[in-house]
Scaffold this motif. Structure first.
Motif, mmCIF file in Angstrom:
data_model
loop_
_atom_site.group_PDB
_atom_site.id
_atom_site.type_symbol
_atom_site.label_atom_id
_atom_site.label_comp_id
_atom_site.label_asym_id
_atom_site.label_seq_id
_atom_site.Cartn_x
_atom_site.Cartn_y
_atom_site.Cartn_z
ATOM 1 N N ASN A 41 0.794 -1.242 0.116
ATOM 2 C CA ASN A 41 0.042 0.050 0.033
ATOM 3 C C ASN A 41 0.950 1.184 -0.241
ATOM 4 N N ALA A 42 1.734 1.257 0.973
ATOM 5 C CA ALA A 42 2.600 2.366 1.067
ATOM 6 C C ALA A 42 3.482 2.516 -0.388
ATOM 7 N N ILE A 43 4.004 1.530 -0.721
ATOM 8 C CA ILE A 43 4.623 1.668 -2.123
ATOM 9 C C ILE A 43 3.742 2.122 -3.162
ATOM 10 N N HIS A 44 2.519 1.723 -3.321
ATOM 11 C CA HIS A 44 1.805 2.445 -4.326
ATOM 12 C C HIS A 44 1.622 4.069 -4.113
ATOM 13 N N GLY A 45 2.135 4.390 -3.051
ATOM 14 C CA GLY A 45 1.860 5.603 -2.695
ATOM 15 C C GLY A 45 2.880 6.520 -3.392
ATOM 16 N N ILE A 46 3.590 5.571 -4.553
ATOM 17 C CA ILE A 46 4.645 6.445 -5.453
ATOM 18 C C ILE A 46 3.675 7.395 -6.400
ATOM 19 N N VAL A 47 2.417 6.987 -6.429
ATOM 20 C CA VAL A 47 1.843 7.872 -7.417
ATOM 21 C C VAL A 47 1.837 9.455 -7.075
ATOM 22 N N VAL A 48 2.477 9.494 -5.624
ATOM 23 C CA VAL A 48 2.749 10.960 -5.490
ATOM 24 C C VAL A 48 3.734 11.559 -6.317
ATOM 25 N N GLY A 50 3.439 11.453 -9.612
ATOM 26 C CA GLY A 50 2.482 11.937 -10.456
ATOM 27 C C GLY A 50 1.733 13.019 -9.994
ATOM 28 N N ALA A 51 1.479 12.941 -8.770
ATOM 29 C CA ALA A 51 0.539 13.902 -8.085
ATOM 30 C C ALA A 51 1.291 15.203 -8.005
ATOM 31 N N MET A 52 2.808 15.123 -7.823
ATOM 32 C CA MET A 52 3.431 16.387 -7.500
ATOM 33 C C MET A 52 3.932 16.865 -9.042
ATOM 34 N N LEU A 53 3.947 15.953 -10.311
ATOM 35 C CA LEU A 53 4.010 16.754 -11.175
ATOM 36 C C LEU A 53 2.838 17.548 -11.893
ATOM 37 N N VAL A 54 1.598 17.261 -11.460
ATOM 38 C CA VAL A 54 0.336 17.869 -11.816
ATOM 39 C C VAL A 54 0.177 19.060 -10.799
ATOM 40 N N ILE B 39 12.611 5.066 2.994
ATOM 41 C CA ILE B 39 13.960 6.063 2.271
ATOM 42 C C ILE B 39 13.876 6.188 0.704
ATOM 43 N N GLY B 40 13.355 4.893 0.127
ATOM 44 C CA GLY B 40 13.348 5.251 -1.202
ATOM 45 C C GLY B 40 11.982 6.154 -1.611
ATOM 46 N N MET B 41 11.130 5.972 -1.051
ATOM 47 C CA MET B 41 10.048 7.014 -1.324
ATOM 48 C C MET B 41 10.480 8.321 -1.265
ATOM 49 N N ALA B 42 11.308 8.470 -0.053
ATOM 50 C CA ALA B 42 11.820 10.035 0.224
ATOM 51 C C ALA B 42 12.616 10.514 -0.932
ATOM 52 N N ILE B 43 13.343 9.641 -1.410
ATOM 53 C CA ILE B 43 14.617 9.990 -2.403
ATOM 54 C C ILE B 43 13.703 10.228 -3.588
ATOM 55 N N ALA B 44 12.631 9.655 -4.056
ATOM 56 C CA ALA B 44 11.737 9.728 -5.146
ATOM 57 C C ALA B 44 11.107 11.314 -4.976
ATOM 58 N N ILE B 45 10.548 11.382 -3.809
ATOM 59 C CA ILE B 45 9.931 12.845 -3.597
ATOM 60 C C ILE B 45 11.001 13.924 -3.721
ATOM 61 N N VAL B 46 12.021 13.738 -3.172
ATOM 62 C CA VAL B 46 13.158 14.732 -3.412
ATOM 63 C C VAL B 46 13.529 15.144 -4.737
ATOM 64 N N VAL B 47 13.568 14.099 -5.299
ATOM 65 C CA VAL B 47 14.048 14.059 -7.007
ATOM 66 C C VAL B 47 13.048 14.804 -7.766
ATOM 67 N N THR B 48 11.901 14.563 -7.538
ATOM 68 C CA THR B 48 10.753 15.079 -8.068
ATOM 69 C C THR B 48 10.703 16.489 -7.826
ATOM 70 N N LEU B 49 10.843 16.799 -6.470
ATOM 71 C CA LEU B 49 10.965 18.297 -6.149
ATOM 72 C C LEU B 49 11.999 19.108 -7.129
ATOM 73 N N ALA B 50 13.173 18.442 -7.267
ATOM 74 C CA ALA B 50 14.149 18.975 -7.908
ATOM 75 C C ALA B 50 14.184 18.823 -9.511
ATOM 76 N N HIS B 51 12.897 18.513 -10.120
ATOM 77 C CA HIS B 51 12.761 18.526 -11.368
ATOM 78 C C HIS B 51 12.806 20.073 -12.193
ATOM 79 N N SER B 52 13.409 20.195 -13.170
ATOM 80 C CA SER B 52 13.525 21.523 -13.877
ATOM 81 C C SER B 52 12.020 21.437 -14.340
ATOM 82 N N GLY B 53 11.662 22.758 -14.118
ATOM 83 C CA GLY B 53 10.230 22.978 -14.511
ATOM 84 C C GLY B 53 9.084 22.846 -13.532
ATOM 85 N N MET B 54 9.680 22.308 -12.330
ATOM 86 C CA MET B 54 8.657 22.100 -10.936
ATOM 87 C C MET B 54 8.470 23.274 -10.366
#
Lengths: 104, 461
Positions: A41-48, A50-54, B39-54
């Motif tokens: 469940n937590a892993i499919h939270g990766i849609v975050v 996509g949500a951030m991009l929008v 931790i993997g999720m945190a990395i993904a979030i930080v990387v997405t925040l650092a996207h150019s055009g974000m």
């Protein structure tokens, strides 16, 4: 890379991920199936992502802005709740305490 | 940050997620694995925040803050008995987020001609459709498990036909989009129709089948996330979604197997309403009732005791008392084990969590296949709040609705004590011939009160 070359790469990744998923998941004992479920469940939270991009689009129109905002709320709840509740559960799983013998 | 660099970091996230699942193969490493995943999720979030055009603006931080508070409070407060609802809810919000991302993607891409590749629009439709079904279905599953609405199956005439028509309409709208129509209302049809379908699809499913439904919705949300990955060209979403989809699918099949029912039968059978008692041999015989003192003597002088916990035990909040009883018995050198049926509880593995919460060591929890050969050497079996999973009719009465379902063979043990509130039938509404066997005795009363009586009676010996 053309669009369709990329598509083929993505499909390859998908196929490999499915087989890897089946391989890894089938090694999880039934003992841990509830944490497995909340963990995935937590892993499919990766849609975050996509949500951030929008939600982070430049000059969004009204719909994109609000949809992105709501998606952001849902995805954040998914990520935080998923990992926290899984941790709470896994913390409880303990082996037979060896100190019992010392008490006897 | 450039695309290549960020993809490299997303690869780290992918590896973290795979390790998280890999570490779940043992309870000793599982917690660490969950942290690696976070931790993997945190990395993904930080990387997405650092996207150019974000453009971070206010939507991301405010949305993240609101969502995190909800998630955190929910995750901290939820009772372990309510875990299935919680998982259903997190499933739902994930599916909802995926559907919303697709809505916005379509909204932004459709007006620009030539922008929409066929495969992208397929992904958009799939993610919107599956995400919306998962969102609405999960909310209904939540409402059922939380008992906001009745747990019994809800059926009405023409249900299957109506559902079929609805999904056909949704698919038609989706196909029109794939065929190149850029009308925005088609997307609305897909989202609204799929949501209604999600509601109608979970409503008729009975409470006992919830483990299957939750697993399936878990798989759905995974698929929706994967489809979103195709839509955004994001490998990390594709892989994560596929992992979740594989997990949900495996669990769904496992649960179906444990109930000896095809997934189709679970989803469309409205179990517990139609078949209850139909064709099953009536159970005849007399029931032997015992008191707590007799049971305490039986338990204290036994060598091997197996406890079979069911959801009734959790409802009565008796798990801590059960653990106390096991401790007392172990002081008297009785070997106590727990037999866990795969569908004990309201979701896969639920009973293990409930017992772990009561500090039962996990090495005392035995799976069905592990414990079944041990019943002939077992002196006393204590069945607490379980019924259908110990019903021998599943083995030898072809007329029984649960015939063929693998069960715990407690009738092979020398003595079986069934703790029950009354002679009412189980969740599936089926008679249990175990209760009239000569080796079985019934201890009537509230599970928690009875177990506490047993604890003091064993202590007094």
């Amino acid at each position: 890379m053309t669009h369709y070359t990329q598509l083929v790469v993505e499909l390859t990744i998908l196929a490999l991920a499915i087989f890897l998923g089946i391989e890894v998941i089938s090694k999880v004992p039934t003992l841990l199936h509830t944490p497995l479920m909340s963990g995935t469940n937590a892993i499919h939270g990766i849609v975050v992502v996509g949500a951030m991009l929008v939600a982070g689009a430049a000059d969004p129109d009204l719909l994109t802005g609000w949809v992105g905002f709501i998606a952001m709320i849902l995805a954040a709840a998914n990520v935080v709740g998923g990992f926290v509740v899984t941790d709470r559960m896994l913390e409880m799983f303990k082996k037979r305490e060896p100190q019992k013998k010392a008490e006897e | 940050m450039g695309q290549t660099t960020s993809n490299l970091f997303y690869l780290v996230t992918i590896i973290c997620f795979i390790l998280a699942l890999r570490f779940l193969s043992s309870p000793t490493t599982a917690r660490r694995g969950n942290w690696i995943g976070a931790i993997g999720m945190a990395i993904a979030i930080v990387v997405t925040l650092a996207h150019s055009g974000m453009h971070i603006g206010w939507r991301i931080p405010v949305g993240a803050a609101i969502g995190s508070v909800f998630g955190l409070v929910g995750a901290r407060r939820v009772k372990m008995t309510a875990m299935p609802q919680m998982v259903a809810l997190f499933n739902g919000v994930g599916g909802g987020a995926a559907a919303l991302v697709s809505l916005s993607e379509f909204h932004n891409m459709a007006p620009e001609p030539g922008h929409l590749h066929g495969d992208v629009i397929v992904a958009v439709v799939a993610s919107a459709l599956i995400g919306a079904v998962s969102f609405a279905g999960s909310l209904i599953a939540f409402a059922k498990l939380q008992e906001l609405i009745g747990g019994r199956p809800i059926t009405y005439p023409g249900q299957k036909f109506g559902n079929g028509l609805l999904i056909a309409g949704v698919l038609a709208a989706g196909i029109a989009m794939i065929a190149g129509s850029e009308a925005q209302w088609l997307m609305v049809v897909v989202l609204v129709g799929a949501s209604i379908f999600g509601v109608l699809f979970v409503l008729p499913i009975g409470g006992a089948d919830m483990p299957v439904v939750i697993s399936l919705l878990n798989a759905f949300t995974g698929l929706a996330a994967s489809a979103t990955g195709f839509e955004l060209g994001s490998n990390v979403l594709i892989v994560s979604g596929a992992l979740v989809g594989a997990s949900g699918t495996l669990l769904t099949l496992m649960m179906g197997k444990a109930m000896n029912r095809s997934i189709g039968n679970v989803l469309f059978g409205a179990f517990g309403q139609v078949q209850a008692g139909a064709g099953a041999a009536a159970v005849e015989g007399t029931v032997r009732s015992v008191n707590a003192e007799d049971v305490a003597i039986m338990l204290a002088y036994a060598q091997n005791v197996v406890i079979v916990p069911g959801y009734g035990m959790a409802v009565a909040q008796a798990q801590h008392a059960v653990r106390e009883l096991a401790d007392e018995l172990e002081k008297k050198n009785v070997n106590v084990q727990y037999a866990i049926h795969p569908v004990a509880g309201r979701m896969p593995g639920h009973m293990n969590v409930l017992l772990a919460e009561a500090n039962v060591p996990y090495d005392a929890l035995k799976e069905m296949d592990e414990i079944n050969p041990e019943f002939p050497q077992t002196d006393v079996v204590l069945v607490i709040g379980a019924n259908d999973v110990v019903n021998p009719a599943a083995r030898n009465d072809p007329g029984s609705p649960i015939y063929g379902m693998p069960i715990l063979n407690v009738d092979a043990a020398a003595q079986t004590i069934v703790m029950k509130r009354s002679m009412a039938t189980g969740f599936a509404g089926i008679d249990n011939p175990l209760f009239v066997l000569p080796g079985t005795a019934m201890l009537f009363g509230d599970a928690k009160a009875s177990v506490l009586k047993l604890v003091s009676a064993v202590k007094a010996l």
